[in-house]
Design a protein around this motif. Sequence first.
Motif, PDB file in Angstrom:
ATOM      1  N   THR B 669     -28.461  13.136  -1.064  1.00 45.81           N
ATOM      2  CA  THR B 669     -27.333  12.306  -0.624  1.00 45.81           C
ATOM      3  C   THR B 669     -27.932  10.943  -0.344  1.00 45.81           C
ATOM      4  O   THR B 669     -28.463  10.711   0.739  1.00 45.81           O
ATOM      5  N   GLY B 670     -27.898  10.107  -1.323  1.00 48.77           N
ATOM      6  CA  GLY B 670     -28.329   8.744  -1.136  1.00 48.77           C
ATOM      7  C   GLY B 670     -29.796   8.648  -0.753  1.00 48.77           C
ATOM      8  O   GLY B 670     -30.587   9.546  -1.034  1.00 48.77           O
ATOM      9  N   SER B 671     -30.136   7.559  -0.069  1.00 51.45           N
ATOM     10  CA  SER B 671     -31.550   7.276   0.128  1.00 51.45           C
ATOM     11  C   SER B 671     -32.208   8.176   1.171  1.00 51.45           C
ATOM     12  O   SER B 671     -33.381   8.470   1.084  1.00 51.45           O
ATOM     13  N   LEU B 672     -31.448   8.655   2.137  1.00 58.46           N
ATOM     14  CA  LEU B 672     -32.072   9.445   3.199  1.00 58.46           C
ATOM     15  C   LEU B 672     -32.803  10.659   2.660  1.00 58.46           C
ATOM     16  O   LEU B 672     -33.911  10.978   3.076  1.00 58.46           O
ATOM     17  N   THR B 673     -32.145  11.327   1.718  1.00 61.64           N
ATOM     18  CA  THR B 673     -32.716  12.581   1.262  1.00 61.64           C
ATOM     19  C   THR B 673     -33.985  12.383   0.445  1.00 61.64           C
ATOM     20  O   THR B 673     -34.762  13.301   0.279  1.00 61.64           O
ATOM     21  N   ARG B 674     -34.187  11.132  -0.037  1.00 57.45           N
ATOM     22  CA  ARG B 674     -35.452  10.885  -0.727  1.00 57.45           C
ATOM     23  C   ARG B 674     -36.629  11.037   0.224  1.00 57.45           C
ATOM     24  O   ARG B 674     -37.752  11.251  -0.180  1.00 57.45           O
ATOM     25  N   TYR B 675     -36.329  10.884   1.508  1.00 57.17           N
ATOM     26  CA  TYR B 675     -37.397  10.960   2.507  1.00 57.17           C
ATOM     27  C   TYR B 675     -37.420  12.303   3.222  1.00 57.17           C
ATOM     28  O   TYR B 675     -38.061  12.457   4.241  1.00 57.17           O
ATOM     29  N   SER B 676     -36.666  13.265   2.683  1.00 56.77           N
ATOM     30  CA  SER B 676     -36.721  14.607   3.261  1.00 56.77           C
ATOM     31  C   SER B 676     -37.745  15.408   2.479  1.00 56.77           C
ATOM     32  O   SER B 676     -37.563  15.690   1.297  1.00 56.77           O
ATOM     33  N   LYS B 677     -38.817  15.768   3.147  1.00 52.74           N
ATOM     34  CA  LYS B 677     -39.889  16.504   2.497  1.00 52.74           C
ATOM     35  C   LYS B 677     -39.351  17.819   1.944  1.00 52.74           C
ATOM     36  O   LYS B 677     -39.627  18.205   0.817  1.00 52.74           O
ATOM     37  N   ILE B 678     -38.543  18.487   2.755  1.00 57.12           N
ATOM     38  CA  ILE B 678     -38.122  19.826   2.371  1.00 57.12           C
ATOM     39  C   ILE B 678     -37.194  19.787   1.160  1.00 57.12           C
ATOM     40  O   ILE B 678     -37.298  20.607   0.261  1.00 57.12           O
ATOM     41  N   LEU B 679     -36.303  18.807   1.099  1.00 51.95           N
ATOM     42  CA  LEU B 679     -35.407  18.737  -0.062  1.00 51.95           C
ATOM     43  C   LEU B 679     -36.200  18.454  -1.333  1.00 51.95           C
ATOM     44  O   LEU B 679     -35.801  18.851  -2.427  1.00 51.95           O
ATOM     45  N   ASN B 680     -37.296  17.760  -1.182  1.00 54.89           N
ATOM     46  CA  ASN B 680     -38.098  17.456  -2.366  1.00 54.89           C
ATOM     47  C   ASN B 680     -39.021  18.595  -2.765  1.00 54.89           C
ATOM     48  O   ASN B 680     -39.580  18.588  -3.845  1.00 54.89           O
ATOM     49  N   GLU B 681     -39.158  19.558  -1.871  1.00 56.46           N
ATOM     50  CA  GLU B 681     -40.022  20.697  -2.191  1.00 56.46           C
ATOM     51  C   GLU B 681     -39.273  21.818  -2.882  1.00 56.46           C
ATOM     52  O   GLU B 681     -39.869  22.598  -3.615  1.00 56.46           O
ATOM     53  N   VAL B 682     -37.973  21.944  -2.623  1.00 55.58           N
ATOM     54  CA  VAL B 682     -37.275  23.081  -3.212  1.00 55.58           C
ATOM     55  C   VAL B 682     -37.204  22.908  -4.722  1.00 55.58           C
ATOM     56  O   VAL B 682     -37.058  21.801  -5.233  1.00 55.58           O
ATOM     57  N   LEU B 683     -37.323  24.039  -5.389  1.00 53.94           N
ATOM     58  CA  LEU B 683     -37.362  24.055  -6.852  1.00 53.94           C
ATOM     59  C   LEU B 683     -36.138  23.436  -7.500  1.00 53.94           C
ATOM     60  O   LEU B 683     -36.208  22.864  -8.579  1.00 53.94           O
ATOM     61  N   GLU B 684     -35.021  23.576  -6.807  1.00 53.08           N
ATOM     62  CA  GLU B 684     -33.754  23.218  -7.424  1.00 53.08           C
ATOM     63  C   GLU B 684     -33.532  21.706  -7.463  1.00 53.08           C
ATOM     64  O   GLU B 684     -32.605  21.231  -8.104  1.00 53.08           O
ATOM     65  N   LYS B 685     -34.359  20.932  -6.741  1.00 54.80           N
ATOM     66  CA  LYS B 685     -34.130  19.491  -6.682  1.00 54.80           C
ATOM     67  C   LYS B 685     -34.295  18.851  -8.048  1.00 54.80           C
ATOM     68  O   LYS B 685     -35.116  19.318  -8.809  1.00 54.80           O
ATOM     69  N   PRO B 686     -33.640  17.750  -8.369  1.00 55.24           N
ATOM     70  CA  PRO B 686     -32.437  17.310  -7.695  1.00 55.24           C
ATOM     71  C   PRO B 686     -31.217  17.988  -8.306  1.00 55.24           C
ATOM     72  O   PRO B 686     -30.133  17.870  -7.773  1.00 55.24           O
ATOM     73  N   GLY B 687     -31.414  18.694  -9.416  1.00 55.35           N
ATOM     74  CA  GLY B 687     -30.298  19.431 -10.010  1.00 55.35           C
ATOM     75  C   GLY B 687     -29.328  18.528 -10.735  1.00 55.35           C
ATOM     76  O   GLY B 687     -29.553  17.328 -10.885  1.00 55.35           O
TER      77      GLY B 687
END
Lengths: 435, 691, 158
Positions: B669-687
């Motif tokens: 969700t926009g720029s914030l999630t670029r700085y979420s380590k966990i969202l960037n670790e999950v396999l499904e990113k960014p989909g």
Amino acid sequence: MKLFNEPSPLETRIISFRFGLENSASIDTYLANDGYQALRKALAMTPDDIINEVKASNLRGRGGAGFPTGMKWSFVPRASEKPKYIVVNADESEPGTCKDRLLIQHDPHQLIEGCLLGALAVGAKKGWVYIRGEYNYLIHIMDKAIAEAYKHGYLGKNIGGTDFSFDLYTHTGAGAYECGEESALLESLEGKRGVPRIRPPFPAVSGAFQSPTLLNNVETFSSVPAILRMGGQAYADLGVPKSGGTRLVCMSGHVNKPGVYEVPLGFPMMKFINEIGGGVWKGRALKAVIPGGSSSPLLKAEECDIPMDYDSIAKAGSMLGSGGLMVMDETTDMVKVALRIMRFYQHESCGWCIPCREGTTWLKKMLQRVSDGHGQTRDIDLIGDLAQNMMGRTFCPLGDAAAMPTIAIVKKYRNEFEEYVARNPFAAPELVSIA
Amino acid sequence: MALVNVTINGVPVQAENGALLIEVARQNGIEIPAFCYYEGMSLQAACRMCLVEVEKAPKLMAGCTLPVAEGMVVRTESEPVVKARKTTLEFLLSNHPLDCPVCDKGGECELQDMTFKYGVGESRFTEVKQHVPEKQWSPVVFYDAPRCILCYRCVRVCNEGMGVGALGISYRGVNAEIIPSHGDHLECDECGSCIDICPVGSLTSGIYRYKTRPWEMEHVGTVCTHCSNGCKTTLGVRNNEIVRGNNRDKSGINGEFLCVKGRYAFDFTQHPERLQTPLVRNEAGELEPASWSRALKLVAEKFKALAGPEFGVIGSTRTTNEENYLLQKFARTALGTYSIDHHRTGDVVTLIDALSGKTGQLAAIEDLYTSKAVLVVASDLAQQHPLLAGKIRANFRHHKAAVYAVTPGPVREDKIARKSIRIAEADSLAGVEQLRELLAKETELVIVFGDAVQGDKVRQLVAFGESLGIPVKYIALVDYANSRGALDMGLLPGLAPGYHAAAPGRSLQQMLDDSSLAALWVVGANPLKGGRKLAASGAFVVVQDLFLTETAQRADVVLPAASAYEKNGTVTNVCGQVQRLKKGVETVGAKTDLAIIGLLARGMGVDLGKVDADAVFAEIAASVPGYNQLPMPVILTGGAAQTHPVNGGVPASLVPGLIASARDTLFTTGSLTRYSKILNEVLEKPGALYR
Amino acid sequence: MTFSPELEAKFADLITHYPEGRQRAALIPMLMFGQEEVGSITNEFMNEVARRLGLTPMQVDEVVGYYSMLHKKPMGKYHVQVCTNVACMLRGGAELYDHACHKLGLGHKEVSADGLVSLEEVECMGACSWAPAVQVNFDFHHEVTADQLDTILEGLKK
């Protein structure tokens, strides 16, 4: 196919009389020996007439629970928007039981005819014979018989020139005792894990593929052609009140002539063991009998002088169950028997509910320890207590099936458990209160 | 439905015929304990904790599957019942590792609570417990099979609740265990609902595990800062660090529902690149750290000098209503400009205008759960608006709602839809038209539509809805946590708070394109993302943000801002429901946008009144139509209250501008999630959407 | 994944046995019959069956894990199963199983190094009245003595 054991002259062969005939599984042999006569008769009857005939026969389910068959048939709703189905339980798995195997092996057409009668009675158009995976060869026999029946117009469209149509298929299991429980069998039939369903609804209302389903054991269906041929009352008269007809009893264990024999309901148990079975082997004395598959509580020798029918055996504290009668001589080690029974139920527990999953596991571990010679006195009480804690608390009857024989053995042969404990050099002394 | 008389523990009660005993008891204040029973999900009858004594029944009955009937007499605390519970607990604990001292669940474990209540303090078993090693299924999900009591809640929440079905059961008997979708790992929404719903510590969170004991945390109920659905999330805070997000008390519009972002993506607040100090561009043209006083002084002086019509202000879709309100007030009064805008992601304005003269036709989240029918147009709801999708699934599961989807590609709603239409987004209305006959047969309808339906198409869609002859409610989808609040608070050229007419100014795009722009003040937005350029090369640019975004890199002064988890205020979700943000952690170095605006005003000698969230909200409540009738007790106690927007048309003074959703997936969700380590670790990113 | 024409025909026929839309019902028969040809329930096989029946591989995995006759690891060409349940135990089933262990040098569910023979102690397989019983693959042997078992085992050919 040749017989696995010689028949006995004391048998009353109503559903097994074709066993041993040449090519007994073929439709020609079947037709030459009263085959499909009942169907012919039934095609001219109303569904209610058929069900009433079955009710009059006092036939009770041969799978183990002994529920009155005619009543079960009448539970299938007359009117249904969904198609109705027939399912045959050929998942014969209760230890001590090997009769359905013979009924399919020697007389598959009798079963097909039974299915057709059930289909006529409830208005089903399709059915499956659910055969346990270990009975692979029976699938071939059954498939062949089904193909013959289609060829002769006993299956398929417009059977006997009427507008009655019925399709029958075999379906293989893949190794799971639990699938003998009817709702677990239906789950398995639908391609799922064989875990029982929440009931109600019962299969008669919502069974295979969530449609009304008539589900009976092989022997139950196989008994119906004879009932229709000879008449319900005549069949009932073979047995005792409330338990009509004959049934196949599988005698195993320490007897001279083990085998599967057809006797009327109410046949005396000791006569069955001594005269048909040729008595306890090696000249030994009888110690105990498991009367109806390994889940039925065992009877001590002195409790065995009873007729073999549902009510008499229930009165003696056990069950006629699936007709698996296991005879044990005086040398039998009851701790080992209890352990082996529990090992089985532990292996077969589906794991769905807690009391069965954990109860069978811990009972097995404890029985193993006692049997290995490391038991303590308190273990004996604990085994009995744990089994009691499973009783009536599990999701399906498998928990009870594991608990009942254990409770009975510990109660009736506690001394043998105590002997095991006494031989344990590390047995803890009884705690003495210092107060 | 007919009522029947039932006696529970000697107390006569009335209940609906056929209602489940466990629910009837609960409604009458009697708790029948259970692990596998879970309100709203399919029945299992597996744990056997809910066994009760029923008169005339041969054995104890499972209360979770027992329908009550006339004259039923039940005892839930009698001796046999209590003994049965004790023995069930004994069985449960027999194989359960007693590693409570190090278990994440310790202190909030249902098995612990039940053991405490029924007191099975002694273990009678001496044999070895069954052990299998713990498994990691994804960066966020760990499974410890020995702790698992096989209540199948996780399997059901994944399958029924989320519509994903990524968890199953394999093996049998004592070896039975939960298995993940892909053999040794999970590929799913990574929502973590399975972890949350686990009554014991079998499923644990990759972010939270072994970090703290539950009682060492503060629990702060606030609102998720990511998408526009406005899920309430309860932050677990320890030592000024957020260690988990969940909503176990089921409060708020989302109940216990949270997606991967709500549950895990708070970790951006701890990102090492987080700005901790103001930055000022030096003579060498580089941004260098500066003190707050120096930076604020510089900005205030510049703002004072450059105030006027050539000043541009771009607001945020994430800052609070109070901040947005104050920002536009400051811009329109002290800065003397009407060029104020934000990233518009959905055409709420036209919807409100098209519905003028009508009341009660803007749907709230709850409507998606209660309406007899729902139509989804041009949105991959399960990815873009997970709570909305969850409500629709629950509506289908519990009320057999009729669901319709008109989308350009496969969506999760297809599985439950009465009819799905595949059609390009541009042709969405033609797709909707194909459903006319079916929809007209419904008794009520909620229409949810994405940004592909904007301008005249919104009016056509409303005309379509009104022509069906049934009550219809609408939701115009917007992207971010306070996208709706930005609109309501008048971060729009030509529209003041409450959709009142204002003098026209530049739209966001016009500001970027206008080479004569003297100054640009960007608060919590990143308009230069994706290589876009600011035409006014000499403009003085001030950016307030958490990170050095593309826009911040172009700034002359960067002021580090607090995130939504670090401040108080209110936000308004996609359905116009106002909820309260509660500060979870203190910032170090950064300040809230509200405080920054206040300090700049003070630096410029401008009086904005009292600058704190409550005071500004009071001003909003007093002056912004739609916000003037909000029930304050509801909002203050963590509830949501829907605004009642203008009823009488939106003035045509709005300067048109681009309306475009960012097409975020479940994992962005926009720029914030670029700085979420966990969202960037999950396999499904960014989909991708529509898969 | 390809199967023999016979198996393909069997699969095609199986799928017609069940009501429309309930083809999942063919799952267990497909796994059982397929296992005979494939040798075990491999991941590839599970994925293929899942694809054909419109299931996820996990849904197939759930089922495979449940049934004791479905093996993820290949058993021997000849899978020797000795019953030791009560009826067989009463007539020497346990001793017969011990004998088989020693004779083959294998334990429960172990496979010989050459993959020819595997051994399994099984639960009741419905031969109680003719105990002790042994099954080699799907062939029953009744009232088996240790000597007879030796003969059976020696007769297992590559």
